[in-house]
Design a protein around this motif. Structure first.
Motif, mmCIF file in Angstrom:
data_model
loop_
_atom_site.group_PDB
_atom_site.id
_atom_site.type_symbol
_atom_site.label_atom_id
_atom_site.label_comp_id
_atom_site.label_asym_id
_atom_site.label_seq_id
_atom_site.Cartn_x
_atom_site.Cartn_y
_atom_site.Cartn_z
ATOM 1 N N LEU A 48 0.926 -1.344 0.050
ATOM 2 C CA LEU A 48 -0.046 0.010 0.126
ATOM 3 C C LEU A 48 0.917 1.481 -0.184
ATOM 4 O O LEU A 48 0.550 2.278 -0.753
ATOM 5 N N ALA A 49 1.835 1.358 0.832
ATOM 6 C CA ALA A 49 2.595 2.345 0.884
ATOM 7 C C ALA A 49 3.480 2.561 -0.597
ATOM 8 O O ALA A 49 3.712 3.709 -0.726
ATOM 9 N N ASN A 50 3.905 1.509 -1.043
ATOM 10 C CA ASN A 50 4.594 1.674 -2.439
ATOM 11 C C ASN A 50 3.622 2.175 -3.489
ATOM 12 O O ASN A 50 3.971 3.249 -4.018
ATOM 13 N N ARG A 51 2.468 1.891 -3.488
ATOM 14 C CA ARG A 51 1.567 2.432 -4.248
ATOM 15 C C ARG A 51 1.268 3.777 -4.286
ATOM 16 O O ARG A 51 1.305 4.664 -5.350
ATOM 17 N N ILE A 52 1.313 4.262 -3.014
ATOM 18 C CA ILE A 52 0.696 5.602 -2.498
ATOM 19 C C ILE A 52 2.259 6.330 -3.146
ATOM 20 O O ILE A 52 1.986 7.540 -3.882
ATOM 21 N N ILE A 53 3.214 6.131 -2.804
ATOM 22 C CA ILE A 53 4.540 6.826 -3.042
ATOM 23 C C ILE A 53 4.715 6.830 -4.602
ATOM 24 O O ILE A 53 5.013 7.962 -5.240
ATOM 25 N N ARG A 55 2.631 6.596 -7.310
ATOM 26 C CA ARG A 55 1.575 7.284 -7.952
ATOM 27 C C ARG A 55 1.913 8.911 -7.650
ATOM 28 O O ARG A 55 1.805 9.480 -8.498
ATOM 29 N N ALA A 56 2.463 9.113 -6.340
ATOM 30 C CA ALA A 56 2.690 10.608 -6.039
ATOM 31 C C ALA A 56 3.929 11.082 -6.878
ATOM 32 O O ALA A 56 3.890 12.107 -7.469
ATOM 33 N N LEU A 57 4.942 10.272 -6.980
ATOM 34 C CA LEU A 57 6.139 10.849 -7.699
ATOM 35 C C LEU A 57 5.960 10.820 -8.973
ATOM 36 O O LEU A 57 6.641 11.612 -9.674
ATOM 37 N N LYS A 58 5.259 9.900 -9.646
ATOM 38 C CA LYS A 58 4.638 10.109 -11.310
ATOM 39 C C LYS A 58 4.056 11.233 -11.371
ATOM 40 O O LYS A 58 4.048 11.748 -12.688
ATOM 41 N N PRO A 65 12.750 8.402 -13.236
ATOM 42 C CA PRO A 65 12.406 7.166 -13.200
ATOM 43 C C PRO A 65 12.259 6.859 -11.714
ATOM 44 O O PRO A 65 12.957 7.510 -10.791
ATOM 45 N N ILE A 66 11.690 5.805 -11.326
ATOM 46 C CA ILE A 66 11.486 5.319 -9.862
ATOM 47 C C ILE A 66 12.054 3.932 -9.765
ATOM 48 O O ILE A 66 11.686 3.050 -10.567
ATOM 49 N N SER A 71 8.596 -2.644 -6.507
ATOM 50 C CA SER A 71 8.323 -2.775 -7.671
ATOM 51 C C SER A 71 9.245 -3.482 -8.784
ATOM 52 O O SER A 71 10.354 -3.880 -8.321
ATOM 53 N N GLU A 72 8.961 -3.898 -10.037
ATOM 54 C CA GLU A 72 9.942 -4.139 -10.706
ATOM 55 C C GLU A 72 11.071 -3.725 -10.890
ATOM 56 O O GLU A 72 11.114 -2.380 -11.025
ATOM 57 N N LYS A 73 12.136 -4.343 -11.121
ATOM 58 C CA LYS A 73 13.695 -3.620 -11.162
ATOM 59 C C LYS A 73 14.002 -3.552 -12.301
ATOM 60 O O LYS A 73 14.081 -4.451 -13.106
ATOM 61 N N PRO A 74 14.220 -2.276 -13.170
ATOM 62 C CA PRO A 74 14.829 -2.385 -14.554
ATOM 63 C C PRO A 74 16.236 -2.945 -14.617
ATOM 64 O O PRO A 74 16.913 -3.060 -13.513
#
Length: 271
Positions: A48-53, A55-58, A65-66, A71-74
């Motif tokens: 949940l925290a990852n989703r919030i962060i 979305r907000a950074l985008k 890039p994030i 999340s998936e690692k490039p």
């Protein structure tokens, strides 16, 4: 008080993520633990925290890039071209979260050319947030928005005491031997164990002198607090006393390191 819109935005984002984490932390019915491929724990709060962060950074005007733990690692062939990017650990100290000891944080860093340019570390249980920016300073903000500038403390040339921070969940014989050697050299050595990136923030706050790390960490574990520590006058060095850098290789593991309050002290003689 800082004069930087990005720090203010980071404070807002990281508090929102912390609030979501607390909602899971206080709800026993939601408290389930799963395990990733590397056997590290993950909870609903991490996701949940990852989703919030993310979305907000985008939504920010800067199109960086994030890179997030959850999340998936490039691949490195993509990452190595990055000049600026966000490095995120949505819940640092998941083991401490599971133990319910309060020693977990939310970490967001802006990395530029391998160096933490700006960082925010939020402690959901206390509501305290640490902020730092390279060349500008470091601050601690409580849940009531009371802000104070923080500075790492200096070491005497021939210190008679030292405060060393170690990990609550990760220790080994090498670290124990290092602490013994420091005690023989200095004498009065206080050792405090603590979870997550809080250890680095305590250095920035002027409450300790050294945090040696000789077990694995990932870059998202340290970057945000590294920015805070650097803003306060401290630094993180690798085992060869070179400044710790980020996104320099395929692996996202940090080398062993020494986080220090006073980078001008001759740590090589002691360590």
């Amino acid at each position: 008080m800082w004069n930087d819109d990005q720090l203010t935005i980071l404070l807002k984002i990281i508090r929102e993520a912390g609030s979501e984490i607390l909602s899971v932390y206080s709800d026993n019915s939601n408290f389930r633990v799963n395990y990733k491929d590397d056997d590290s724990p993950i909870t609903k709060a991490d996701r949940l925290a990852n989703r919030i962060i993310v979305r907000a950074l985008k939504k920010l005007p800067v199109n960086f890039p994030i890179l997030s733990e959850e999340s998936e690692k490039p691949p490195y062939r993509e990452r190595e071209s990055w000049t600026d990017y966000w490095l995120v650990d949505p819940l640092d100290g998941t083991k401490e979260f599971i133990k319910r000891n309060g020693e977990f944080t939310v970490n967001i860093a802006h990395i530029r050319n391998g160096v933490p340019e700006m960082g925010a570390v939020h402690v959901p249980v206390s509501g305290v947030t640490y902020l730092g920016k390279k060349g500008s300073g470091a601050w601690m903000v409580d849940q009531d928005d009371i802000t104070k500038e923080i500075q790492a403390r200096k070491m005497e040339n021939s210190p008679s005491s030292i405060k060393v921070l170690t990990s609550r969940s990760h220790s080994n014989d090498s670290l124990d031997n290092l602490v013994k050697d420091i005690s023989k050299e200095i004498g009065d050595t206080e050792v405090v164990t603590m979870g997550s990136s809080l250890k680095i923030c305590l250095l920035a706050e002027g409450k300790a002198d050294l945090y040696p790390r000789q077990t694995p960490t990932c870059e998202w574990d340290t970057a945000a607090a590294h920015a805070v520590l650097a803003g306060s006058g401290g630094e993180i060095f690798d085992a060869n006393f070179r400044v710790l850098k980020y996104n320099q290789k395929s692996s996202l593991l940090n080398p062993n390191f020494f986080a220090v309050a006073d980078p001008n002290f001759d740590w090589g003689k002691l360590l």
